[in-house]
Design an enzyme around this catalytic site. Structure first.
Site, mmCIF file in Angstrom:
data_model
loop_
_atom_site.group_PDB
_atom_site.id
_atom_site.type_symbol
_atom_site.label_atom_id
_atom_site.label_comp_id
_atom_site.label_asym_id
_atom_site.label_seq_id
_atom_site.Cartn_x
_atom_site.Cartn_y
_atom_site.Cartn_z
ATOM 1 N N ALA A 65 21.323 -20.529 9.440
ATOM 2 C CA ALA A 65 21.645 -21.237 10.678
ATOM 3 C C ALA A 65 20.494 -21.123 11.669
ATOM 4 O O ALA A 65 19.709 -20.176 11.637
ATOM 5 C CB ALA A 65 22.913 -20.658 11.290
ATOM 6 N N GLY A 112 23.356 -19.417 5.787
ATOM 7 C CA GLY A 112 23.798 -20.801 5.656
ATOM 8 C C GLY A 112 23.138 -21.531 4.510
ATOM 9 O O GLY A 112 23.740 -22.426 3.903
ATOM 10 N N GLU A 115 25.028 -20.608 1.527
ATOM 11 C CA GLU A 115 26.344 -21.243 1.586
ATOM 12 C C GLU A 115 26.272 -22.705 1.151
ATOM 13 O O GLU A 115 27.185 -23.206 0.485
ATOM 14 C CB GLU A 115 26.915 -21.113 2.999
ATOM 15 N N GLU A 137 24.160 -12.041 7.623
ATOM 16 C CA GLU A 137 24.830 -12.249 8.915
ATOM 17 C C GLU A 137 25.400 -10.980 9.540
ATOM 18 O O GLU A 137 25.393 -10.828 10.772
ATOM 19 C CB GLU A 137 25.960 -13.282 8.758
ATOM 20 N N MET A 324 1.803 13.108 9.040
ATOM 21 C CA MET A 324 1.585 11.844 9.744
ATOM 22 C C MET A 324 0.326 11.152 9.242
ATOM 23 O O MET A 324 0.330 9.955 8.931
ATOM 24 C CB MET A 324 1.494 12.083 11.247
ATOM 25 N N ASP A 343 -10.090 15.775 6.632
ATOM 26 C CA ASP A 343 -9.516 17.013 7.163
ATOM 27 C C ASP A 343 -10.585 18.092 7.156
ATOM 28 O O ASP A 343 -11.678 17.896 6.617
ATOM 29 C CB ASP A 343 -8.286 17.437 6.357
ATOM 30 N N VAL A 400 -4.253 14.660 14.421
ATOM 31 C CA VAL A 400 -4.397 16.114 14.339
ATOM 32 C C VAL A 400 -3.371 16.796 15.239
ATOM 33 O O VAL A 400 -2.570 16.147 15.917
ATOM 34 C CB VAL A 400 -5.829 16.539 14.723
ATOM 35 N N GLU A 402 -1.307 18.608 18.168
ATOM 36 C CA GLU A 402 -1.161 18.189 19.565
ATOM 37 C C GLU A 402 -1.847 19.177 20.518
ATOM 38 O O GLU A 402 -1.200 19.911 21.274
ATOM 39 C CB GLU A 402 0.325 18.067 19.929
ATOM 40 N N SER A 429 2.143 11.819 20.281
ATOM 41 C CA SER A 429 3.481 11.355 20.663
ATOM 42 C C SER A 429 3.825 11.720 22.100
ATOM 43 O O SER A 429 4.828 11.245 22.634
ATOM 44 C CB SER A 429 4.535 11.951 19.719
#
Length: 713
Positions: A65, A112, A115, A137, A324, A343, A400, A402, A429
């Site tokens: 839709a 849709g 359908e 949906e 991370m 690293d 690395v 924090e 973060s």
């Protein structure tokens, strides 16, 4: 303009091609429904036509839709149900027009579009690896409104239909065929020929099974003991999974239960009424706005700075091979980029690369990737300790520890070997980007890229602008996130930015309630009842109380007298420094964690001794309000301070960043749509008076209420 063209061959087979000239995909817009009706009537009335192949002129069949258009219709039941019934009438005409119709599905058919295919007498799909089929949906707070609930149940049986409808299951062509959703799968270049041949072989196959007098539901009728148990089990599972927060799956069950006891035409009307109810609900409006409109805009980079040439990243560097860094390296390599994973020790860098190796092995073992492609992906990651390997990188991301000193050191070392046009990003973060950029010789090319763990699964990236970050750098950062096939939101610099700053209010409020003597079991269960993925105490254990303590101490040190204490500070202090319970990774936190990974965690019995229960416990609604309003008020302060400015990014970030109750559509939708701004202000004022200043709303919200303004205006 929606165009339907047709060609009739010498054997009387008409190929009707759907090709919307207004966009890249076919959708069930109002103009398309009208044009489809006209095209079908012309072919059904043509005596030369013996059968019809319905196919698409786009790369996909029909995507569903046109929800943006539906939202512009007059929002009243009469208009919506009228549109749905007109669609039902066309599909019934397809089924009862006296001529067999085949859906030749060259690509994706969702909602849709699927359908429409179900209303055809036969479905043949091209063996297209990109195509998917299903009914999404429910993820938008809706149910299939074009006969999907009724035809699917009559094709597959109620039990087999439920996962498609309740879980928004989507499948590739061969999987859909195995499930009975599609009849045949053929090579793409054989699709139309196969459809024509079926019509020639089955000239009288123009009656649907559910229009036969002796039709019975596969798997048993609604009243049978077996199907009754299916409904009982589905209801129980639904309650366990959704906590009763979502209206759509409940209405799907009702549509199945009621509609499958009726003839198809009456059943379709049951579906139409439930669809209309859902579409007009605040929940669906909020979910459609966030999960459909806003998400599309974000993924298409609608707000990307203009005038900056698109960047295709070929080589990226990752500083830090921890969880991370390793996750960012994997996602980048999966997107076709060369990756330098650096690293301080080769062993650490190799361990970071092995993370990608493990994920790739899983994909191969599950049949999601060929071994050759997995080998090529892994080969794109260079594990190293040598900064000279960063030469030629378009982007370097530091991930690395924090610590400002460590971050400044790696920034200087990386920039020493980077080209003039390369950009540098920090995955911090919490630490403000402007401060970290002071270590850079080119702060205009320094930006924040905050990923969420685990990176390979989490879809959001929070892009943070420093005070000197250029629009050019922002544009390229957005390009990189899009290349990863992740969703970006853009925020301005602030301690904790947006997601981390607001996320912590949920866990801290849980601890504040604990300190007040609220039962920890009540706190945890209400958190989930509110729609959050886990309770606040369990979430504290996941992120570790030790980390929360470290961040809190750093914040107090940085802010000095400006630091505002929180009732949870005392709880964190006790858990980390007195009880020595630092979280899940240590096996002890607010919960006790069994050594056996299969065992169940349990709330620590010692909580009752340190935080005795109050004689009178608050209501579920009160605890729910505390937990949700704490997040909402802090979000509003972020908006008022200009940390994040676009309402749709606020909502996307809240759901995909820290899991704010998805049924609300996100924090802004919760405030404006689900609660209503006036109601929210009154409730927040009451909480501020009774609980504390952390519930005080910014003046901006009162001004908006007085002027009748909307965040989404």
């Amino acid at each position: 303009m929606t165009t339907f063209t047709h060609e009739i061959d010498a054997q009387g087979i008409a190929v009707l091609t759907w090709d919307d000239q207004n966009g890249p995909v076919n959708s069930l817009a109002q103009s398309a429904v009208i044009a489809l009706n006209e095209a079908l009537e012309a072919l059904l009335a043509n005596d030369a036509v013996k059968g019809i192949v319905l196919t698409s002129g786009k790369s996909d069949f029909v995507v569903g839709a046109n929800l943006k258009e539906i939202q512009t219709m007059p929002q009243n039941a009469e208009t919506i149900i009228g549109f749905v019934r007109s669609l039902h009438q066309i599909m019934r005409r397809m089924e009862q027009g006296g001529k067999p119709i085949v859906a030749a599905l060259n690509g994706t058919a969702l909602g849709g579009g699927m359908e429409i295919a179900l209303a055809c007498h036969h479905r043949i799909a091209a063996d297209n690896p990109k195509a998917v089929f299903g009914f999404p949906e429910v993820n938008l707070g809706l149910l299939p409104g074009g006969g999907g609930t009724q035809r699917l149940a009559r094709m597959l049986g109620i039990q087999a239909a439920m996962p498609w409808l309740l879980q928004a299951t989507q499948a590739k062509a061969k999987e859909a065929k195995a499930a009975g959703l599609i009849n045949e799968v053929v090579a793409a270049d054989e699709l139309i020929a196969a459809a024509k041949q079926w019509l020639l072989d089955n000239p009288k196959a123009c009656v649907q099974p559910w229009d036969e007098k002796k039709f019975k539901l596969p798997g048993g009728e609604v009243q049978s003991a077996k199907v009754a148990q299916v409904f009982m089990g589905a209801e129980a599972m639904l309650r366990k999974k959704t906590m009763g927060n979502y209206l759509a799956p409940q209405r799907i069950l009702q549509a199945l239960f009621e509609g499958c006891q009726l003839p198809i035409d009456q059943a379709l009307d049951v579906e139409a009424r439930y669809f209309t109810e859902l579409l007009l609900s605040d929940q669906a409006k909020a979910m459609i706005r966030t999960f459909f409109v806003a998400l599309q805009d974000a993924n298409k980079l609608k707000n990307r700075p203009k005038g900056v040439e698109k960047k295709q990243f070929k080589k990226v560097g990752i500083l830090g091979a921890g969880m991370m860094g390793a996750g960012i390296a994997y996602s980048s390599a999966m997107s076709g980029m060369e990756v330098v994973l650096l690293d301080t020790a080769q062993e650490s860098a190799d361990k970071g690369k092995s993370y990608s190796e493990g994920l790739l092995k899983k994909r191969v073992s599950r049949g999601k990737m060929a071994q050759e492609k997995a080998d090529a992906t892994l080969a794109r990651i260079l594990a190293t300790t040598d900064y000279n390997d960063l030469k030629g990188c378009d982007l370097v991301i530091e991930a690395v520890f924090e610590d400002r000193t460590i971050k400044a050191d790696v920034t200087a070392k990386a920039e020493a070997v980077l080209g003039d046009d390369a950009i540098f990003a920090s995955n911090t973060s919490t630490l403000p980007i402007t401060g970290l950029a002071e270590a850079s010789k080119r702060p205009e090319q320094f930006i924040g890229l905050h990923f969420f763990s685990p990176v390979d699964k989490m879809p959001l990236v929070e892009i943070i602008m420093g005070e000197k970050t250029s629009q050019h750098t922002l544009a390229w950062a957005l390009d990189y996130v899009q290349q990863l096939k992740k969703t970006p939101i853009t925020v301005n610099d602030s301690r904790g930015f947006y997601t981390s700053r607001v996320f912590k209010t949920y866990v801290l409020e849980g601890m504040a309630l604990l300190k007040e003597g609220v039962s920890p079991a009540l706190i945890e269960n209400v958190g989930k009842l509110a729609g959050m993925p886990v309770g606040p105490l369990a979430l504290s254990d996941e992120v570790t109380l030790e980390l929360m303590d470290r961040i809190g101490r750093q914040t107090q040190k940085d802010l000095g007298d400006a630091y505002v204490s929180h009732p949870a500070d005392e709880v964190v202090q006790y858990m980390v420094h007195e009880a020595k319970r630092i979280g899940k990774k240590a096996g002890v936190g607010f919960y006790d964690y069994p050594a056996d990974p299969q065992g169940k965690k349990s709330l620590w019995s010692g909580l009752a001794e340190r935080f005795p229960l109050a004689a009178e416990q608050p209501s579920v609604e009160y605890v729910k309000q505390r937990l949700l309003y704490a997040q909402a008020v802090e979000t509003l302060h972020c908006v008022a301070e200009g940390v994040i400015t676009r309402a749709h990014e606020v909502d996307i970030g809240s759901i995909f960043g820290w899991g704010f109750a998805p049924q609300t559509g996100g924090v802004i939708s919760f405030v404006e749509t689900m609660e209503g701004i006036d109601t929210f202000i009154a409730n927040a004022d009451q909480l501020a008076a009774n609980v504390g200043d952390r519930y005080k709303i910014p003046g901006m919200l009162r001004e908006m209420a007085a002027e009748g303004k909307s965040f989404y205006a």
